[in-house]
Design an enzyme around this catalytic site. Structure first.
Site, PDB file in Angstrom:
ATOM      1  N   HIS A 101       1.007  -1.300   0.084  1.00 36.94           N
ATOM      2  CA  HIS A 101       0.031   0.064   0.022  1.00 36.94           C
ATOM      3  C   HIS A 101       0.918   1.238  -0.039  1.00 36.94           C
ATOM      4  O   HIS A 101       2.008   1.305   0.586  1.00 36.94           O
ATOM      5  CB  HIS A 101      -0.808  -0.152   1.506  1.00 36.94           C
ATOM      6  CG  HIS A 101      -1.710  -0.967   1.611  1.00 36.94           C
ATOM      7  ND1 HIS A 101      -1.627  -2.118   2.181  1.00 36.94           N
ATOM      8  CD2 HIS A 101      -3.101  -1.109   1.163  1.00 36.94           C
ATOM      9  CE1 HIS A 101      -2.464  -2.764   2.467  1.00 36.94           C
ATOM     10  NE2 HIS A 101      -3.690  -2.224   1.978  1.00 36.94           N
ATOM     11  N   ASP A 104       2.241   2.074   3.574  1.00 33.43           N
ATOM     12  CA  ASP A 104       3.055   1.219   4.176  1.00 33.43           C
ATOM     13  C   ASP A 104       4.599   1.440   3.698  1.00 33.43           C
ATOM     14  O   ASP A 104       5.389   1.399   4.601  1.00 33.43           O
ATOM     15  CB  ASP A 104       3.003  -0.269   4.134  1.00 33.43           C
ATOM     16  CG  ASP A 104       1.799  -0.839   3.687  1.00 33.43           C
ATOM     17  OD1 ASP A 104       0.621  -0.704   3.943  1.00 33.43           O
ATOM     18  OD2 ASP A 104       2.010  -1.764   2.383  1.00 33.43           O
TER      19      ASP A 104
HETATM   20  C1  XUL Z   1      -7.437  -6.341   4.746  1.00 32.21           C
HETATM   21  C2  XUL Z   1      -6.599  -7.070   3.610  1.00 32.21           C
HETATM   22  C3  XUL Z   1      -5.802  -5.836   2.907  1.00 32.21           C
HETATM   23  C4  XUL Z   1      -5.939  -5.831   1.411  1.00 32.21           C
HETATM   24  C5  XUL Z   1      -5.105  -4.928   0.782  1.00 32.21           C
HETATM   25  O1  XUL Z   1      -8.056  -7.029   5.358  1.00 32.21           O
HETATM   26  O2  XUL Z   1      -6.810  -7.944   2.977  1.00 32.21           O
HETATM   27  O3  XUL Z   1      -4.427  -5.987   3.432  1.00 32.21           O
HETATM   28  O4  XUL Z   1      -5.171  -7.223   0.874  1.00 32.21           O
HETATM   29  O5  XUL Z   1      -5.706  -3.572   1.094  1.00 32.21           O
END
Ligand code: XUL
Ligand code: CO
Length: 436
Positions: A101, A104
């Site tokens: 993300h 992060d």
């Molecule tokens: C949350 C989840 C996230 C997604 C990406 O439950 O799975 O980490 O994979 O946003």
């Protein structure tokens, strides 16, 4: 920068009799299964958020993780220090991919402009590490759920300004994903849902979510990003109900809003079980619709009702995943992405290696077992034979659309009571166990 794990060698395949915790017992990257290397079948991916940023915090306690490379650092300096450590882990594991993300890899700035600058700084480092190690980006995404501005949702917020802010964030995340050669981009609707219907205009929120995705598709085209878009179903948590609740709900949403040609599904085991489904169910729903894109490989604890994101070790689970995956032609843009975190109690850095090695081995076994079940052929033959009444006669006519209710009535009157055969569930469960 000295290695964070000087005592950890490149993890190699030592075979099923090895007792070395830092070796693969089953994942042998170059070994061919159904004519394709295990590396190419599984396309393993390590996630930045749990692996680098997870610190063992839970609702009742602060972080436990010991991460010597973080000592005394914060903000952009901490973000910079994490990059080489992350790639050292990926490279030593031999994982060809990673996922992140925006927030992060780089911290939140005091405003959007500064956040974007931080992200640019880290993107340069990611790019250099990708080049150095050969590790590639499976998919990128934007974190649209942690900041308080997204309390009411991002694309489904009651505030149009929040929608615009989220759009700006996704615009930047798409540019960065493109810059890093990302093979995909994922939307997980972290807060795209509701906590109470008393304050919610569901129709409007769904329309806004669709509008948001259409804008993303248009922008990808504009910048020449050709990666695969994914939507990741999850029924609840953090919200009470999320609009992307399961594979079937996502497919319905994508079809209703004319997005079905642009997004595939990224399925996650712990999300499937929170929705009251098995991962196999979710994969079959997506596969049947031609929308099986990628998987977030983890597992929940069935004794707990929340998203524990544990590393997958259950061979039945990985066998089911790989059976479905092989049946629908294998991964093309997607992969086995470890959206999984070490337990709060597993706070030493080396636990990160044990966790990934175990998950990779579990999937390698699942792949080999699935291939063996397919080579044996009895399972597929059983299913094919079970539907043989559709291959000729009245069944074939129905499938071809050549019958009417009147003709079917005539058939039923003539045929009398249909003869049924056993579903043989126990026989099939025993058959599967022959291979596990
Ligand atoms: C949350 C989840 C996230 C997604 C990406 O439950 O799975 O980490 O994979 O946003
Ligand atoms: Co996920």
């Amino acid at each position: 920068m000295p290695a964070a794990f000087p005592a950890v060698p490149k993890i190699s395949y030592e075979g099923p009799h090895s007792k070395n915790p830092l070796a693969f017992k089953h994942y042998n990257a170059d070994e061919l299964v159904e004519g394709r290397s295990m590396r190419d079948h599984l396309r393993f991916s390590v996630v930045y958020w749990h692996t680098m940023c997870g610190n063992g915090t839970d609702m009742f306690g602060w972080g436990t993780a010991q991460r010597p490379w973080e000592a005394g650092l914060s903000g952009i300096d901490l973000a910079k220090a994490r990059v080489p450590v992350f790639f050292e882990i990926c490279e030593k594991l031999g994982a060809p991919y990673y996922a992140f993300h925006d927030r992060d890899v780089a911290p939140h700035g005091k405003n959007l402009k500064q956040s974007n600058q931080y992200l640019d700084t880290i993107t340069k480092l990611l790019k250099a590490q990708q080049k150095k190690t050969g590790v590639k980006l499976l998919w990128g995404t934007a974190q649209l759920f942690a900041h308080p501005r997204y309390a009411h949702g991002a694309a489904t917020s009651c505030s149009a300004d929040v929608f615009a802010y989220a759009a700006a964030q996704v615009k930047k995340a798409l540019e960065v994903t493109h810059e890093l050669g990302g093979e995909g981009y994922t939307f997980w609707g972290g807060r795209e849902g509701y906590s109470t219907l008393w304050n919610t205009n569901m129709k409007r929120e769904l329309e806004h979510l669709a509008k948001f995705l259409h804008l993303a598709v248009a922008y990808a085209k504009e910048i020449g990003f050709k990666g695969q878009f994914y939507i990741e179903p999850k029924p609840k948590e953090p919200t009470k109900h999320q609009y992307d609740s399961d594979a079937a709900a996502c497919l319905n949403f994508l079809r209703e809003y004319d997005l079905i040609d642009h997004l595939k599904l990224n399925l996650e085991t712990n999300h499937a079980t929170l929705a009251g489904h098995s991962m196999q169910h979710e994969m079959e729903v997506a596969g049947a619709a031609g929308a099986l894109g990628s998987i977030d490989a983890n597992t929940g604890d069935l004794m707990l009702g929340w998203d524990t994101d544990q590393f997958p070790t259950d061979i039945y689970l990985t066998t089911q995943c790989m059976l479905s995956m092989l049946k629908y032609g294998g991964f093309t843009t997607g992969g086995v992405n470890f959206d999984a975190k070490v337990r709060r109690e597993s706070f030493e850095p080396i636990d990160l290696f044990h966790a990934h090695i175990g998950g990779m081995d579990a999937f390698a076994r699942g792949l080999k077992i699935a291939a063996a079940i397919r080579a044996d052929g009895r399972l597929a033959d059983f299913v094919e034979n079970r539907y043989r009444s559709w291959d000729a006669g009245i069944g074939k006519d129905i499938e071809k659309g050549k019958t009417s209710f009147k003709q079917l009535e005539a058939h039923a009157l003539k045929q009398g009571e249909p003869e049924l055969e056993s579903g043989r569930q126990e026989y099939l469960e025993n058959l599967i166990n022959e291979f596990i």
